[in-house]
Motif scaffolding. Structure first.
Motif, PDB file in Angstrom:
ATOM      1  N   PHE A  97       0.839  -1.206   0.000  1.00  0.00           N
ATOM      2  CA  PHE A  97       0.000   0.000   0.000  1.00  0.00           C
ATOM      3  C   PHE A  97       0.873   1.256   0.000  1.00  0.00           C
ATOM      4  CE2 PHE A  97      -3.286  -2.806   2.074  1.00  0.00           C
ATOM      5  CZ  PHE A  97      -4.117  -2.829   0.977  1.00  0.00           C
ATOM      6  N   ARG A 123       3.269   5.864  -2.967  1.00  0.00           N
ATOM      7  CA  ARG A 123       4.429   6.561  -3.545  1.00  0.00           C
ATOM      8  C   ARG A 123       4.215   6.818  -5.036  1.00  0.00           C
ATOM      9  NH1 ARG A 123       9.196   5.934  -0.670  1.00  0.00           N
ATOM     10  NH2 ARG A 123       9.973   7.561  -2.035  1.00  0.00           N
ATOM     11  N   LEU A 157       1.577   7.378  -6.438  1.00  0.00           N
ATOM     12  CA  LEU A 157       0.559   8.423  -6.586  1.00  0.00           C
ATOM     13  C   LEU A 157       1.091   9.789  -6.159  1.00  0.00           C
ATOM     14  CD1 LEU A 157      -2.428   6.322  -5.259  1.00  0.00           C
ATOM     15  CD2 LEU A 157      -2.186   7.223  -7.579  1.00  0.00           C
ATOM     16  N   GLY A 158       2.388   9.853  -5.839  1.00  0.00           N
ATOM     17  CA  GLY A 158       2.998  11.150  -5.563  1.00  0.00           C
ATOM     18  C   GLY A 158       3.318  11.418  -4.101  1.00  0.00           C
ATOM     19  N   ALA A 159       3.051  10.440  -3.230  1.00  0.00           N
ATOM     20  CA  ALA A 159       3.287  10.675  -1.806  1.00  0.00           C
ATOM     21  C   ALA A 159       4.758  10.462  -1.454  1.00  0.00           C
ATOM     22  CB  ALA A 159       2.416   9.743  -0.974  1.00  0.00           C
ATOM     23  N   ALA A 187       8.419   2.234 -12.183  1.00  0.00           N
ATOM     24  CA  ALA A 187       7.691   3.032 -11.179  1.00  0.00           C
ATOM     25  C   ALA A 187       8.625   3.548 -10.077  1.00  0.00           C
ATOM     26  CB  ALA A 187       6.577   2.200 -10.549  1.00  0.00           C
ATOM     27  N   PRO A 216       9.834   7.335  -6.469  1.00  0.00           N
ATOM     28  CA  PRO A 216       8.570   7.054  -7.181  1.00  0.00           C
ATOM     29  C   PRO A 216       7.681   8.286  -7.287  1.00  0.00           C
ATOM     30  CG  PRO A 216       8.961   5.413  -5.457  1.00  0.00           C
ATOM     31  CD  PRO A 216      10.063   6.427  -5.352  1.00  0.00           C
ATOM     32  N   GLU A 217       7.637   9.099  -6.206  1.00  0.00           N
ATOM     33  CA  GLU A 217       6.691  10.220  -6.198  1.00  0.00           C
ATOM     34  C   GLU A 217       7.075  11.321  -7.172  1.00  0.00           C
ATOM     35  OE1 GLU A 217       8.509   9.150  -3.644  1.00  0.00           O
ATOM     36  OE2 GLU A 217       9.289  10.788  -2.399  1.00  0.00           O
ATOM     37  N   VAL A 244       4.548   8.488 -12.925  1.00  0.00           N
ATOM     38  CA  VAL A 244       4.224   7.216 -13.541  1.00  0.00           C
ATOM     39  C   VAL A 244       3.019   6.635 -12.804  1.00  0.00           C
ATOM     40  CG1 VAL A 244       5.031   4.848 -13.836  1.00  0.00           C
ATOM     41  CG2 VAL A 244       6.596   6.753 -14.292  1.00  0.00           C
ATOM     42  N   TYR A 286       0.339   3.729 -11.878  1.00  0.00           N
ATOM     43  CA  TYR A 286       0.534   2.278 -11.782  1.00  0.00           C
ATOM     44  C   TYR A 286      -0.794   1.639 -11.380  1.00  0.00           C
ATOM     45  CZ  TYR A 286       3.545  -1.876 -10.945  1.00  0.00           C
ATOM     46  OH  TYR A 286       4.167  -3.097 -10.996  1.00  0.00           O
ATOM     47  N   PHE A 331      -2.136  -1.778 -10.308  1.00  0.00           N
ATOM     48  CA  PHE A 331      -1.570  -3.049  -9.868  1.00  0.00           C
ATOM     49  C   PHE A 331      -2.507  -4.206 -10.189  1.00  0.00           C
ATOM     50  CE2 PHE A 331       0.079   0.329  -7.243  1.00  0.00           C
ATOM     51  CZ  PHE A 331       1.437   0.074  -7.213  1.00  0.00           C
ATOM     52  N   LEU A 364      -6.274  -0.928  -3.603  1.00  0.00           N
ATOM     53  CA  LEU A 364      -6.966   0.250  -3.084  1.00  0.00           C
ATOM     54  C   LEU A 364      -6.740   0.336  -1.587  1.00  0.00           C
ATOM     55  CD1 LEU A 364     -10.327  -0.109  -5.049  1.00  0.00           C
ATOM     56  CD2 LEU A 364      -8.371   1.358  -5.576  1.00  0.00           C
ATOM     57  N   PHE A 365      -6.643   1.554  -1.062  1.00  0.00           N
ATOM     58  CA  PHE A 365      -6.404   1.735   0.370  1.00  0.00           C
ATOM     59  C   PHE A 365      -7.661   1.315   1.136  1.00  0.00           C
ATOM     60  CE2 PHE A 365      -3.834   5.353  -1.518  1.00  0.00           C
ATOM     61  CZ  PHE A 365      -2.687   4.581  -1.610  1.00  0.00           C
ATOM     62  N   TYR A 411      -6.594  10.645  -3.715  1.00  0.00           N
ATOM     63  CA  TYR A 411      -5.331  10.577  -2.968  1.00  0.00           C
ATOM     64  C   TYR A 411      -4.178  11.236  -3.733  1.00  0.00           C
ATOM     65  CZ  TYR A 411      -1.544   8.820  -0.099  1.00  0.00           C
ATOM     66  OH  TYR A 411      -0.449   8.744   0.719  1.00  0.00           O
ATOM     67  N   GLY A 412      -3.993  10.826  -4.984  1.00  0.00           N
ATOM     68  CA  GLY A 412      -2.880  11.371  -5.765  1.00  0.00           C
ATOM     69  C   GLY A 412      -3.149  12.772  -6.268  1.00  0.00           C
ATOM     70  N   ILE A 416      -2.194  15.560  -3.966  1.00  0.00           N
ATOM     71  CA  ILE A 416      -0.756  15.804  -3.820  1.00  0.00           C
ATOM     72  C   ILE A 416      -0.203  16.496  -5.063  1.00  0.00           C
ATOM     73  CG2 ILE A 416       1.486  14.719  -3.416  1.00  0.00           C
ATOM     74  CD1 ILE A 416      -0.079  12.324  -2.232  1.00  0.00           C
ATOM     75  N   ARG A 456      -7.857   6.259  -9.939  1.00  0.00           N
ATOM     76  CA  ARG A 456      -6.921   6.801  -8.959  1.00  0.00           C
ATOM     77  C   ARG A 456      -5.581   7.127  -9.619  1.00  0.00           C
ATOM     78  NH1 ARG A 456      -4.950   3.158  -3.878  1.00  0.00           N
ATOM     79  NH2 ARG A 456      -3.902   2.062  -5.580  1.00  0.00           N
ATOM     80  N   ALA A 457      -5.124   6.234 -10.499  1.00  0.00           N
ATOM     81  CA  ALA A 457      -3.847   6.471 -11.182  1.00  0.00           C
ATOM     82  C   ALA A 457      -3.963   7.659 -12.144  1.00  0.00           C
ATOM     83  CB  ALA A 457      -3.408   5.209 -11.922  1.00  0.00           C
ATOM     84  N   ALA A 473      -3.897  11.304 -10.608  1.00  0.00           N
ATOM     85  CA  ALA A 473      -2.625  11.819 -10.095  1.00  0.00           C
ATOM     86  C   ALA A 473      -1.847  12.545 -11.197  1.00  0.00           C
ATOM     87  CB  ALA A 473      -1.790  10.686  -9.498  1.00  0.00           C
TER      88      ALA A 473
END
Lengths: 231, 206
Positions: free
Chosen positions: A121, A126, A128-130, B45, B71-72, B76, B78, B80, B85-86, B97-98, B101, B143-144, B147
């Protein structure tokens, strides 16, 4: 149910226990995180040190605290000269002893919940930009949070029950360091106080049982715990 | 936009390596299970560090020449294999979420656009645990996209779906490829999938 003298003993115990777990919380979480996530030389030794209060005779822990925090001990002299503070024969000393004794249990419970967090997770966060710091606050910590609460409750119950290290470090002073177990012990020495012993003992049982049940319930609320118990 | 990848990584006894360039459209990394295709996506990624080589997207170097972007910073996206999902956030919070940010300049899709594009408007208040496989995969894609990625990685996004749902999601992937014109690196071991979706096929045999 309890007399006012007994209630003040309970109140002191709650104060000592509360201060102990709040003081132990940051250290316990940091230790649990490091032990759960990192491999480094000396990890086994650190793990052993954390667990030491669990297996050491509590009297020895109390004596070690006395050596360190007594008027001649290094930590004691430092506190005295810089802050004019002494933990000797004070409730804060009882809280310190309780914190040390609760630490292993708290680290264990938190470590289990941190290990149960699926690290993939964090990887997803990460991408997603975190930043790793943001991922910690928004993903890892919330997922481990029920386990952290469970550890707090468990540590609190353990603190309330602390006896050996407390009595050897800060003695048994009414109104200052005489917490529930010490009060029960003192009452046992006085003929005719069986009813007080019974009442305080029953109260202890109820408090401890409540804490353990609450802590189990919280621990099951982590995603990993939920899956285990759904099987 | 050119994708230029030349990487190698030793994992235990196995050597995972790949070297290819790809243009726009959907580039399928095709090969048997266990050939290291997922590891390749993880390297792009930034979740896995190659032993050597380079990864370039357009004019940007993500890895190589002394550069190793976290990665952030890679932009890119991703998707999966397992959605990922959280579990402690509702669908809406997962989707955003993305986007929350990302700096405004790198966002190119709004929540409203994403929900209508993917047909997920009715799912926003649900918890991930209550979604079907196809629904979860749509949310993961949304979600991807939200971002603001420059390229999308997809790791066998159809593998956990039944035949009817596979068709739905394949249509979504075609629309990402053709309408959004987002370059896609797509991992699969399924011939039919690759035949239908791929602009270019790279064989990965480990």
């Amino acid at each position: 149910m309890l007399t006012s003298a007994e209630w003040s003993i309970v109140a002191l115990s709650l104060k000592v226990g509360g201060a102990a777990v709040l003081a132990a919380l940051p250290l316990a979480f940091a230790l649990a995180w490091v032990l759960a996530r990192y491999r480094f030389p000396g990890r086994l030794l650190l793990d052993g040190l954390v667990h030491l209060p669990l297996v050491l005779p509590p009297v020895v822990t109390g004596w070690l605290l006395l050596l360190a925090f007594g008027p001649l001990g290094p930590a004691g002299r430092w506190l005295e000269s810089w802050f004019g503070l002494s933990l000797m024969f004070r409730w804060t000393g009882a809280a310190l002893a309780a914190a040390i004794m609760a630490l292993p249990l708290m680290v264990r419970a938190m470590r289990l919940s941190i290990e149960a967090v699926d690290r993939r997770f964090e990887g997803a966060a990460r991408t997603l930009g975190a930043s790793s710091w943001h991922a910690f606050w928004t993903i890892s910590l919330p997922l481990a949070f029920p386990g952290v609460l469970a550890a707090l409750v468990l540590g609190f119950a353990r603190s309330i029950g602390e006896f050996g290290a407390t009595i050897s470090f800060v003695s048994n002073i009414p109104g200052e360091t005489r917490t529930l177990p010490l009060a029960i012990y003192s009452a046992l020495q006085i003929p005719g106080s069986e009813t007080m012993v019974t009442r305080l003992a029953l109260f202890s049982v109820a408090l401890s049982l409540g804490a353990v049940v609450l802590s189990e319930w919280l621990a099951r609320r982590t995603p990993a715990g939920r899956q285990q118990h759904d099987d | 936009m050119t994708i230029d990848i030349d990487v190698a990584k030793r994992r235990g006894e196995r050597l995972i390596s790949a070297r290819f360039t790809a243009g726009p459209g959907l580039t399928a990394l095709f090969g048997p299970s266990g050939a290291g295709k997922t590891s390749l996506l993880d390297m792009v990624a930034g979740l896995l560090r190659p032993d050597r080589g380079h990864i370039r997207i357009g004019a940007r170097t993500l890895f190589g020449d002394g550069i190793d972007l976290p990665p952030e910073a890679r932009r890119v996206g991703y998707v999966f294999q397992d959605g990922r999902l959280f579990p402690h956030r509702r669908v809406r919070a997962n989707l955003l979420y993305g986007q929350r940010i990302a700096p405004p300049t790198s966002r190119w899709m709004t929540l409203e656009e994403a929900t209508s594009f993917l047909g997920i408007g009715h799912l926003l208040d649900r918890w991930p645990g209550s979604l079907s496989g196809g629904e979860a995969q749509r949310i993961a894609i949304g979600r991807a996209l939200l971002a603001g990625p420059e390229i999308l990685l997809m790791d066998e996004p159809l593998s956990s779906l039944d035949a009817a749902r596979r068709g739905d999601i394949m249509t979504v992937i075609e629309r990402i490829r053709d309408e959004l014109k987002l370059p896609i690196l797509y991992v699969s071991h399924d011939r039919d999938e690759v035949d239908r979706l791929a602009t270019k096929v790279i064989a990965v045999d480990g």
